[in-house]
Structures are given as structure tokens and as C-alpha cells.
Design an enzyme around this catalytic site. Structure first.
Site, PDB file in Angstrom:
ATOM      1  N   ASP A  59       3.469   9.255   0.003  1.00  0.00           N
ATOM      2  CA  ASP A  59       2.930   9.979  -1.140  1.00  0.00           C
ATOM      3  C   ASP A  59       3.823  11.163  -1.542  1.00  0.00           C
ATOM      4  O   ASP A  59       3.377  12.292  -1.600  1.00  0.00           O
ATOM      5  CB  ASP A  59       1.517  10.464  -0.769  1.00  0.00           C
ATOM      6  CG  ASP A  59       0.830  11.190  -1.910  1.00  0.00           C
ATOM      7  OD1 ASP A  59       1.025  10.806  -3.069  1.00  0.00           O
ATOM      8  OD2 ASP A  59       0.099  12.165  -1.612  1.00  0.00           O
ATOM      9  N   GLU A  73       0.855   8.629  10.121  1.00  0.00           N
ATOM     10  CA  GLU A  73      -0.129   7.631   9.735  1.00  0.00           C
ATOM     11  C   GLU A  73       0.427   6.209   9.690  1.00  0.00           C
ATOM     12  O   GLU A  73       0.310   5.516   8.675  1.00  0.00           O
ATOM     13  CB  GLU A  73      -0.747   7.988   8.372  1.00  0.00           C
ATOM     14  CG  GLU A  73      -1.569   9.260   8.407  1.00  0.00           C
ATOM     15  CD  GLU A  73      -2.317   9.506   7.094  1.00  0.00           C
ATOM     16  OE1 GLU A  73      -2.242   8.676   6.179  1.00  0.00           O
ATOM     17  OE2 GLU A  73      -2.977  10.550   7.006  1.00  0.00           O
ATOM     18  N   TYR A 108      -9.643  13.408   5.344  1.00  0.00           N
ATOM     19  CA  TYR A 108      -9.938  13.907   3.999  1.00  0.00           C
ATOM     20  C   TYR A 108     -11.388  13.630   3.642  1.00  0.00           C
ATOM     21  O   TYR A 108     -11.678  12.965   2.652  1.00  0.00           O
ATOM     22  CB  TYR A 108      -8.968  13.267   2.988  1.00  0.00           C
ATOM     23  CG  TYR A 108      -7.558  13.792   3.149  1.00  0.00           C
ATOM     24  CD1 TYR A 108      -7.164  14.944   2.484  1.00  0.00           C
ATOM     25  CD2 TYR A 108      -6.654  13.166   3.992  1.00  0.00           C
ATOM     26  CE1 TYR A 108      -5.884  15.456   2.662  1.00  0.00           C
ATOM     27  CE2 TYR A 108      -5.373  13.666   4.170  1.00  0.00           C
ATOM     28  CZ  TYR A 108      -4.995  14.814   3.503  1.00  0.00           C
ATOM     29  OH  TYR A 108      -3.735  15.326   3.666  1.00  0.00           O
ATOM     30  N   GLU A 159      -3.731  17.453   9.070  1.00  0.00           N
ATOM     31  CA  GLU A 159      -3.854  17.496   7.600  1.00  0.00           C
ATOM     32  C   GLU A 159      -5.330  17.559   7.254  1.00  0.00           C
ATOM     33  O   GLU A 159      -6.150  16.896   7.905  1.00  0.00           O
ATOM     34  CB  GLU A 159      -3.295  16.231   6.923  1.00  0.00           C
ATOM     35  CG  GLU A 159      -1.802  16.126   6.882  1.00  0.00           C
ATOM     36  CD  GLU A 159      -1.332  14.860   6.153  1.00  0.00           C
ATOM     37  OE1 GLU A 159      -2.034  14.367   5.251  1.00  0.00           O
ATOM     38  OE2 GLU A 159      -0.234  14.384   6.513  1.00  0.00           O
TER      39      GLU A 159
HETATM   40  C1  BDP Z   1      -2.153  11.828   3.831  1.00  0.00           C
HETATM   41  C2  BDP Z   1      -0.659  11.642   3.899  1.00  0.00           C
HETATM   42  C3  BDP Z   1       0.076  12.590   2.951  1.00  0.00           C
HETATM   43  C4  BDP Z   1      -0.571  12.526   1.583  1.00  0.00           C
HETATM   44  C5  BDP Z   1      -2.028  12.924   1.720  1.00  0.00           C
HETATM   45  C6  BDP Z   1      -2.723  12.913   0.350  1.00  0.00           C
HETATM   46  O1  BDP Z   1      -0.204  11.847   5.212  1.00  0.00           O
HETATM   47  O2  BDP Z   1       1.434  12.249   2.871  1.00  0.00           O
HETATM   48  O3  BDP Z   1       0.096  13.312   0.632  1.00  0.00           O
HETATM   49  O4  BDP Z   1      -2.650  11.976   2.531  1.00  0.00           O
HETATM   50  O5  BDP Z   1      -3.172  11.857  -0.044  1.00  0.00           O
HETATM   51  O6  BDP Z   1      -2.819  10.750   4.362  1.00  0.00           O
HETATM   52  O7  BDP Z   1      -2.786  13.948  -0.309  1.00  0.00           O
END
Ligand code: BDP
Length: 649
Positions: free
Chosen positions: A213, A454, A507, A543
Site C-alpha cells: 500500500d 503481513e 484496524y 500498526e
Molecule cells: C496495513 C499495511 C500498511 C497499509 C495499512 C493501511 O501494513 O502498509 O498502509 O494496512 O491499509 O495492513 O493503511
């Protein structure tokens, strides 16, 4: 089709270019060292940054440059050229969309005047060094190939003395062809897809698919330079540090090339240039009384303390070579619930970054680097992860000096296709780890290696792949923990048994249950309990975050507003505050700043999960994070006396 075959012919991956592998030696798997180029009384550096001639090979098979041997004469003689700055990605420099989205070979060329002294003195080695180029590079000097290198993000070099001495009257013409094509065997992996339906696509239409991404920036991203060393020279230095009570221990090894017998003088100096220990052995342990340890930012009143290890190599008559390595004395250890730096618990409160900015893309840019460090310190961040590839050495040097702790990640991002777990991919991945450890092994700021982000770790071949990769990395560097970054898929993860620290990305209320902020406390709690319950290893939330378009507001909060991003952060923080008393050892926000991505239906001119905009202005979330990080620093560290919380830097 034929075109595809021709394009693929020039993709990375020939067995000859992967480099020698050795699974056993400590820090020694690549034949030669890769010390950062440095001026000294025996070494000179000539930067070749600035404007280069440039041409993208837009021929259908991208092969014209080789067919017509563009490297044999001046690039301007074989076709039109444009100005291209180095270092910089080429993608955003012009108004040409086909160059922004280009896949294939591009050609850079520059003529250099080499100092006559370098040419005249046969006792001088002249080395051409490229800090990094994306992704596959071939280099010629005056039409003669001097090296090729697979993979971006890492340096490569070639000795060119004999070539420039061939005809001292001609200028030294450097040609670098760079190919950004990604395949299933490159890092990161990708695929080239041809669209053959002529009712839908023009002749020759293909796309580069990627599984990560961020925008696939390409070109010469880091400085190109010439440097000299004497014929007999210090090729590599390795330091490993420890301490016992008040005594620092610097275990070192020096390797010398070009001399059968070398006399060495190794001197460790403190910041005031006073000698604190010395030796004349090629390897040994230097003892430092009343040692000043290297401490992270906000953990000590004097963070980032560096000694200098001066290595002087001489023959019977005179000094031949001098190289000075900055050395921070510190230890790193992991228990089942803690990350220890100098035997004290360290809590990562930091960021994930990208090498990314307007116009220059991934090109090294000093104003940007310094601005980012000022922002990280303003935020109270003590650490970052080099998501998703190795950053410039210049950045790691800043980390060493400022005490910013680094999780050093290789470009193993987007390993999603089962074919990318094959032998060829693994061999390349091991070679990249060799190069990464060789380059970064001496940085005190680097406290952990991350071998991937990932990956599809649930696939059957993942177990062998990660077991081998992690074991290999530990063999290269037994002094640092190793991890890879996982998603929240704990039950099926095959590589986690082999890592030292579990790093989880999640997330909640974004990719899962979008809009439902109320799920965060329960889902995050479950995530931590599952991972810890299964593996009993410390966990970093590597993250978490949410997109926020700057200036977009709503209350009650809605996705993509600054308010929503704030609440996601706060809800995660509440859970971190419970779990950090147990086994959670860090939190890294995704992301430090907005960054460019490929075009797609989920991205509005890039990823907007930054707490700063791409231009490095704060969104509301930056202030939430700043409050928190300074509060955490107050609790977990010793704030420097010159700053009071809340800080005003
Ligand atoms: C995560 C990835 C990262 C993405 C992020 C996203 O590791 O590279 O930019 O999601 O979707 O899973 O913002």
C-alpha cells in the site's frame, strides 16, 4: 506473448546476481563490508548528486537500450534526454503520466571529472557507490559494465580505478540502467499482467500488480558518489557492545583488504575526543571505565551518547587507511513480557513511517529528514519502524545521535502469493537480510530486525520459510531480536513460534466493522489475549489507525474525519494502558504522515492515516498523540531537565 517474454527477460532474478550465501558465520555472510563512505585523512568523497541525463526506454519490449547499447556512447547521442535530479524518484518530476506510471528500464547518465591525483596514483582505490536504486540496476563506466544489483533500498558499489586509468584523457561516463519491475521472486513481490482482449485494451497493454500500500516509486533514490581508499584498506568493522556495572565492553572485529600484513591501531574516543581504550589487535574487547551508555530519547537526560572507534591501519612506513565508526554502548534483551534496553524496560511509543514526500517521492532529502526528526521529537516519539523497507543510512545515523530507537525492516512486504514462498524467493530474501545486516549491524539505534510485513503466514510453506529466514537472521546477528509483522490472524499464523517479539497490526472499526468505534475495546482486548495466551511473548501493536482527510469534521464522528481518527486512537490507547502493565511493550501509530499510494477506490490521492499531512502539518490526532507520548515518557523514562511536560520545543 513475445513482448512479455522480452520484457521478462530483463527482470531481476538471474542466479548470478543473488550473491554468495553462507548460513553459519556471524556478521560475515557477504564477502566484503559496506562501511558508510566517509572522508578521513586517507579517504576522499566526491558526491555525484545533481542533474543526470535521463531516458525511459518506452520501446514496446523495454529492450531497445540493450539492443542499441545505449551504454556505449553518450545517452544524448542515442536519443532525446531530459534532466533528472539524483537522488529522487523520477515518477513525479515531469508532467508525463506515462513516466509517473512507468514500468521497465530507465537510463541515467552523468559525466564526471575525476581528480587527476586519483587517476595518477595507482595506490588509490576509486569506488563508485550507489546508495540505492529501485529495483534492479546495471552500471557501466565508459561503456564497460562494472556491477549489477538486485533490490532497492540497499547500497551497492564497484571499484572503477583501473577503468578510469585506461585513458585518463576521457571523462568518466557513468551509465546506470534501473528497472522497477516486480515479479513473484523480487522483494517486494509483484506480478506483470498482460491484457490481451483487444476490444478492451490497446496493443501491448500490461499492468504491474503490487500487493503493498504505497506508491511504487522508482529511480536512483539515494546519493551516488565516488570515494577513495588506499590499496590496503579497512574493509569492515563489526562492534557488539555490553557492560558490566560501570564498565562498558566493546567487542570489535576489523577486516582489512589488500594487505597481507596489517598493523592496526584501534582507539575508542569519548565525545571530547579523549582516548578511553585502545588496542592493536584485529579483534578484541575494549573496556571503558565509567561508561556512558547509549540511551533512547526521553529515557535518559543524555540520550544517544556516541563514542568514536578510530581504526588506523598502517604498514612499516606510514599510516595507510583511517576509518572512524560511531559506537553506542548498549544492550538489548527480551523477556516473555518486556523489552529491555540496558536492562531497563523500554516501551516503544512511536510511529511507522515511509520514505515519501511531494515531488521527490522516495528520494533522500535532508530538509525532510531533519523536519521529520523535529516532528518526532515534538510528538514525544522514542522509536519508529522502517515500514516497509530499509531507510537511508543517513536516517539511521540521525537515530543513533538522537536516541531514536529503530525496528529495522527489510522489503519483505506483500508476500501474499504462494509462489513467493518458493526457494528462489527465499534465497533472495536471505541475501537481502545479509545485505541489510551487513549495512546496519553497527547502529545502536537498531534494536530489532523485522523480516517481513503481513505475509500470508497462514499458508503451508510459511512455516519453513520463516523458520529458515529467522534462524538465518539470528545467525547473522545473535545480538538482536527478530520479528515479522503480522495481522491479527493469530490462530493460523505459522511463523510466530520463531519470532522473539509478536508485532501485530490491526484496524478495528476501519477494515473490520467500519464505523463501529464501540467494537475497539473488546476486539483489541481479544487480540492481545489470544496472541499472548498462545505464545507468551511480548507484543507490540505495530500498526493501528484510521484515515482522516485533513479539515474534514463531523460530530458524532464519521469515518475519514479528524474526529473519527481521534476516537480510534483514544479507544486503542485505553486498551494499551491496561495491557502495557502486563505484556504489551509498545505502540506504533500508522502512520506518521500521509503518503502516496497506487490509484484505487479506497485511496483518495494516497493513504490518509497520517497524524501529519504529507506536507508535515499536524491533524488533530497529532496533538492527542503528543499528549500521550509525553505522559508515557514521564511515566516510563527520565525526562530531560531542559524540557517540562507538556513540552514546547
Ligand atoms: C496495513 C499495511 C500498511 C497499509 C495499512 C493501511 O501494513 O502498509 O498502509 O494496512 O491499509 O495492513 O493503511
Amino acid at each position: 506473448n513475445a513482448r512479455g517474454a522480452a520484457l521478462r527477460m530483463f527482470l531481476p532474478g538471474g542466479p548470478g546476481v543473488l550473491g554468495a550465501l553462507c548460513l553459519c558465520a556471524v556478521f560475515n555472510t557477504v564477502d566484503s563490508g559496506m562501511l558508510f563512505p566517509q572522508e578521513s585523512s586517507s579517504r576522499e568523497v566526491k558526491e555525484l548528486n545533481g542533474l543526470w541525463d535521463f531516458r525511459a526506454d518506452k520501446s514496446p519490449n523495454r529492450n531497445q537500450g540493450f539492443e542499441r547499447a545505449w551504454y556505449k556512447s553518450r545517452l544524448a547521442e542515442t536519443g532525446p534526454v531530459i534532466d533528472m535530479p539524483v537522488p529522487a524518484s523520477y515518477n513525479d518530476i515531469t508532467q508525463d503520466p506515462s513516466l509517473r506510471d512507468f514500468t521497465g528500464w530507465v537510463w541515467y547518465e552523468r559525466e564526471v571529472v575525476v581528480p587527476a591525483r586519483w587517476v595518477a596514483d595507482e595506490g588509490t582505490r576509486v569506488v563508485l557507490r550507489v546508495g540505492s536504486a529501485h529495483y534492479y540496476s546495471i552500471v557501466w563506466v565508459n561503456g564497460v559494465k562494472v556491477t549489477e544489483h538486485e533490490g532497492g533500498h540497499l547500497p551497492f558499489e564497484a571499484e572503477i580505478g583501473s577503468l578510469i586509468r585506461k585513458d585518463p584523457t576521457t571523462p568518466c561516463r557513468i551509465t546506470i540502467a534501473v528497472n522497477n519491475t516486480l515479479t513473484l521472486k523480487t522483494l517486494p513481490p509483484g506480478t506483470i499482467q498482460y491484457m490481451s482482449d483487444r476490444t478492451k485494451y490497446p496493443d501491448g497493454f500490461f499492468v504491474q500488480n503490487i500487493y503493498f500500500d504505497f506508491f511504487n516509486y522508482a529511480g536512483i533514490h539515494r546519493p551516488v558518489l565516488l570515494y577513495t581508499t588506499p590499496k590496503a584498506y579497512v574493509d569492515d568493522i563489526t562492534v557488539v557492545t555490553d557492560f558490566l556495572d560501570n564498565t562498558g565492553l566493546v567487542k570489535y572485529t576489523v577486516s582489512v583488504q589488500g594487505a597481507t600484513t596489517a598493523t592496526l591501531k584501534v582507539t575508542l574516543m569519548d565525545k571530547d575526543r579523549h582516548c578511553v581504550a585502545s588496542s592493536s589487535d584485529q579483534s578484541g574487547v575494549l573496556k571503558v571505565v565509567d561508561v556512558k551508555l547509549w540511551w533512547p530519547y526521553l529515557m535518559h537526560e543524555n540520550p544517544g551518547y556516541l563514542y568514536s572507534l578510530e581504526v588506523r591501519q598502517s604498514d612499516e612506513r606510514s599510516t595507510q587507511d583511517v576509518y572512524t565508526l560511531p559506537v553506542g554502548i548498549r544492550t538489548v534483551n527480551v523477556t516473555s513480557t518486556q523489552f529491555l534496553i540496558n536492562n531497563k524496560p523500554f516501551y516503544f511509543h512511536g510511529v511507522n513511517k515511509h520514505e515519501d514526500s511531494d515531488i521527490r517521492g522516495k528520494g533522500l532529502d535532508w530538509p525532510l529528514i531533519v523536519k521529520d526528526f523535529n516532528l518526532m521529537k515534538w510528538l514525544g516519539a522514542n522509536s519508529f519502524r522502517t515500514s516497509h523497507y530499509p531507510y537511508a543510512e543517513e536516517i539511521l545515523q540521525m537515530c543513533d545521535r538522537h536516541g531514536i530507537v529503530v525496528i529495522d525492516e527489510c522489503p519483505g512486504v506483500g508476500i501474499k502469493d504462494i509462489r513467493s514462498f518458493g526457494n528462489a524467493s527465499l534465497t533472495h530474501h536471505l541475501a537481502v537480510m545479509d545485505e541489510l545486516v551487513r549495512r546496519d549491524k553497527n547502529h545502536p539505534s537498531v534494536v530489532m530486525w523485522s523480516v517481513a510485513n503481513e505475509p500470508a503466514a497462514e499458508m503451508p510453506p510459511a512455516e519453513y520459510y520463516f523458520k529458515t529466514l529467522i534462524k538465518h537472521t539470528k545467525g547473522l546477528d545473535p545480538t538482536r531480536p527478530v520479528t515479522y509483522i503480522t495481522d491479527s490472524n493469530y490462530a493460523r499464523d505459522k511463523g510466530a513460534p520463531y519470532v522473539d517479539v509478536i508485532c501485530v497490526n490491526s484496524y478495528f472499526s476501519w477494515y473490520h466493522d467500519p464505523g463501529h468505534l464501540e467494537v475497539i475495546p473488546i476486539q483489541l482486548n481479544t487480540q492481545f489475549e489470544n496472541w499472548y495466551g498462545k505464545y507468551h511473548k511480548p507484543i507490540i501493536q505495530s500498526e493501528y489507525g484510521a484515515d482522516a482527510v485533513p479539515g474534514l469534521h463531523s460530530d458524532p464522528p464519521m469515518m475519514f474525519t479528524e474526529e473519527y481518527q481521534n476516537v480510534v486512537l483514544q479507544k486503542y490507547h485505553d486498551v494499551f494502558d491496561q495491557k502495557r502493565k502486563q505484556y504489551v511493550i509498545g505502540e506504533l501509530i500508522w502512520n506518521f504522515a500521509d503518503f502516496m499510494t497506487a490509484q484505487g477506490i479506497t485511496r483518495v490521492v494516497g493513504n490518509k492515516k497520517g497524524v501529519f499531512t504529507r506536507q508535515r502539518q499536524p491533524k488533530a490526532a497529532a496533538f492527542i498523540l503528543k499528549e500521550r507520548y509525553w505522559r508515557l515518557a514521564n511515566e516510563t523514562g527520565i525526562l530531560p531537565p531542559w524540557t517540562k511536560y507538556p513540552c514546547s520545543l
